[in-house]
Scaffold this motif. Structure first.
Motif, PDB file in Angstrom:
ATOM      1  N   PHE A   1       0.716  -1.140   0.155  1.00 53.68           N
ATOM      2  CA  PHE A   1       0.101  -0.042   0.072  1.00 53.68           C
ATOM      3  C   PHE A   1       0.855   1.374  -0.014  1.00 53.68           C
ATOM      4  N   ALA A   2       2.052   1.170   0.612  1.00 50.44           N
ATOM      5  CA  ALA A   2       2.849   2.473   0.682  1.00 50.44           C
ATOM      6  C   ALA A   2       3.409   2.569  -0.883  1.00 50.44           C
ATOM      7  N   GLU A   3       3.710   1.516  -1.472  1.00 47.14           N
ATOM      8  CA  GLU A   3       4.188   1.552  -2.832  1.00 47.14           C
ATOM      9  C   GLU A   3       3.143   2.152  -3.683  1.00 47.14           C
ATOM     10  N   PHE A   4       2.008   1.756  -3.411  1.00 41.28           N
ATOM     11  CA  PHE A   4       0.590   2.003  -4.265  1.00 41.28           C
ATOM     12  C   PHE A   4       0.375   3.709  -4.147  1.00 41.28           C
TER      13      PHE A   4
ATOM     14  N   ILE B   1       0.478  -2.422  -9.361  1.00 40.34           N
ATOM     15  CA  ILE B   1       0.576  -2.833  -7.829  1.00 40.34           C
ATOM     16  C   ILE B   1      -0.802  -2.988  -7.376  1.00 40.34           C
ATOM     17  N   GLU B   2      -1.836  -2.349  -7.766  1.00 40.84           N
ATOM     18  CA  GLU B   2      -3.205  -2.874  -7.213  1.00 40.84           C
ATOM     19  C   GLU B   2      -3.540  -4.337  -7.573  1.00 40.84           C
ATOM     20  N   ALA B   3      -2.935  -4.502  -8.998  1.00 40.66           N
ATOM     21  CA  ALA B   3      -3.331  -6.002  -9.154  1.00 40.66           C
ATOM     22  C   ALA B   3      -2.405  -6.872  -8.407  1.00 40.66           C
ATOM     23  N   ASP B   4      -1.253  -6.590  -7.971  1.00 41.69           N
ATOM     24  CA  ASP B   4      -0.644  -7.263  -7.203  1.00 41.69           C
ATOM     25  C   ASP B   4      -1.245  -7.722  -6.041  1.00 41.69           C
ATOM     26  N   MET B   5      -1.677  -6.647  -5.445  1.00 42.98           N
ATOM     27  CA  MET B   5      -2.630  -6.603  -3.950  1.00 42.98           C
ATOM     28  C   MET B   5      -3.609  -7.489  -4.111  1.00 42.98           C
ATOM     29  N   THR B   6      -4.375  -7.345  -5.017  1.00 44.73           N
ATOM     30  CA  THR B   6      -5.583  -7.937  -5.429  1.00 44.73           C
ATOM     31  C   THR B   6      -5.166  -9.613  -5.389  1.00 44.73           C
ATOM     32  N   TRP B   7      -4.330 -10.042  -6.179  1.00 43.75           N
ATOM     33  CA  TRP B   7      -3.950 -11.302  -6.377  1.00 43.75           C
ATOM     34  C   TRP B   7      -3.479 -11.765  -5.048  1.00 43.75           C
ATOM     35  N   SER B   8      -2.780 -11.241  -4.339  1.00 41.25           N
ATOM     36  CA  SER B   8      -2.389 -11.780  -3.225  1.00 41.25           C
ATOM     37  C   SER B   8      -3.458 -11.895  -2.154  1.00 41.25           C
TER      38      SER B   8
END
Length: 477
Positions: free
Chosen positions: A292-295, A330-337
């Protein structure tokens, strides 16, 4: 003479005292914490736990729903709402803003309603593509992380382009504001952020447009106010619900008239989980808090690129596209996890846990509107994602029979499943075979069709949805 001028003198001083301004717009680092708060693992734990309920027990229609304003949310309105203690509505703020604008400025926002449609549709389509991929994971269709990230990039790129279209028009309107109008808008912001927005003596304008266009214009006006009277700090602020907004919680909250709270749902879900299952959620929360910090950092770069329009500059389309892709990845990576964590929890759930989860969903108001879908098979596939909580076409679950080949199969006859209820076994003696008619009756209300069944699903009221689901089940070998 507009009636907003009546309250201008008394509200201007309050507005000056209450507005929180950031002095360094050129700084690309995100300026967070308008409420002296931050988002960490605890907030993401609550988010993933609440999504565990809405995603695993919801429908594609729930997942596809997104509230107005949450797409291309680059203009500071969410921070304004949070800063006001959730006391304002987008409609009230938008209408008050429109009352301040002149005819030419209002026309510009009306034109924006039409001008943004291609970019808005492309953004919605890209988001839906991500949702379909996620639902494929629910029914164990093969999908790779790399492919999903590409979908996220496409979504981020389209959403950023939508932001560019909106920002360009809002920037033009902001450049045309008189000093008197700017002061009036600042006073409106001050009143709302102090919780006194309802005291404004402003006659709401009569917007005579089709409903969808009217909503667009009001939304654009609300964004105009929050963007032109706010700061980089407000534009950069984002809540935990925006990244990974693909799991149906917004639909549940809206259908409940906003009475559902993430924290309350999360506590109930966590109470159903074992220690190991909680650990899976906690690990996903830790990962997402770091991402989220990266986002926020990537998103801040996008905000700065859009904000040049407020000073009369031209937004660079190529730059916006590149920055949008970075945010989307980045948002997709968070969603996938998060999806992987929820799937892992689902796979380890007992039959009692699954029943409790379904029962918990039933406590809340849900939207039972029919899905809009031209492809009957595709619609059925989407609906099957909900069935996959207990049944799965690709693997055998000990607590639910595999549904592959169920259409035309003898009732209660799956060889790998040994736990049919006495009620279903008795039903099998009467009905014999699962054909389209018997399946439709059963899906409409399992407990009505088979009193005493252990299946906890409450039923699918839509005839069209039942037909689509049965059509999909017929395709499974």
């Amino acid at each position: 003479m507009y009636s907003w001028k009546k309250c201008l003198t008394t509200l201007t001083l309050a507005a000056s005292a209450l507005l929180v301004e950031a002095s360094a717009k050129q700084d690309t680092a995100p300026v967070r914490d308008i409420l002296n708060e931050d988002i960490g693992p605890e907030q993401f734990r609550v988010a993933v736990e609440s999504r565990t309920l809405t995603w695993l027990t919801g429908t594609p229609a729930n997942n596809d729903y997104v509230s107005v304003g949450r797409v291309a949310n680059y203009f500071g309105f969410v921070a304004l709402r949070v800063g006001s203690g959730q006391s304002l509505s987008r409609s009230d703020v938008g209408l008050d803003t429109l009352a301040v604008l002149n005819r030419r400025q209002r026309t510009a926002l009306i034109n924006l309603s039409e001008g943004q449609r291609p970019a808005l549709q492309a953004t919605k389509d890209a988001r839906v593509a991500m949702n379909r991929a996620l639902e494929g994971l629910l029914i164990e269709e093969p999908y790779t992380y790399e492919s999903f990230i590409e979908l996220g990039k496409a979504y981020g790129r389209n959403e950023a382009e939508l932001g560019r279209v909106i920002g360009r028009q809002l920037g033009d309107v902001s450049q045309s504001l008189s000093e008197e109008q700017k002061t009036a808008l600042a006073a409106i912001r001050g009143a709302y952020i102090s919780g006194r927005g309802q005291e404004l003596d402003i006659a709401k304008p009569d917007i005579r447009l089709p409903r969808d266009e009217k909503v667009d214009v009001i939304n654009s006006a609300a964004r105009l106010l929050s963007w032109t009277t706010g700061s980089a700090e407000y534009n950069d602020y984002e809540v935990v619900g925006k990244p990974s907004q693909h799991f149906g919680f917004v639909s549940l909250r809206t259908a409940s008239n906003h009475s559902v709270r993430r924290g309350a749902v999360a506590r109930e879900v966590r109470g159903l989980l074992t220690r190991d299952q909680r650990q899976v959620i906690d690990e996903a929360a830790q990962y997402n808090a770091a991402k989220f910090a990266e986002f926020l950092t990537a998103r801040a770069l996008l905000m700065r690129a859009l904000e040049v329009a407020l000073d009369g500059g031209t937004i660079n389309a190529q730059q916006i596209s590149t920055l949008g892709e970075a945010v989307g990845a980045i948002e997709a990576d968070m969603t996938w996890s998060q999806a992987q964590a929820m799937l892992k929890v689902r796979q380890s759930m007992s039959a009692d846990q699954l029943s409790a989860l379904v029962a918990l969903r039933a406590q809340y108001t849900v939207d039972d509107a029919d899905l809009e879908f031209d492809d009957l098979l595709g619609m059925g596939r989407q609906l099957f994602a909900q069935c996959a909580l207990c049944h799965n076409a690709a693997s055998d679950f000990a607590h639910a029979p595999n549904l592959a080949g169920i259409v035309g199969r003898d009732i209660a006859s799956a060889e790998e499943f040994q736990y049919y209820s006495p009620a279903l076994l008795a039903y099998a003696e009467r009905e014999k075979t699962w054909d389209a008619e018997s399946l439709s009756r059963f899906l409409a209300s399992p407990r009505t069709e088979v009193p005493g069944t252990t299946m906890t699903y409450s039923g699918m009221t839509s005839v069209n949805e039942r037909s689509a689901l049965i059509h999909y089940l017929s395709s499974l070998d």
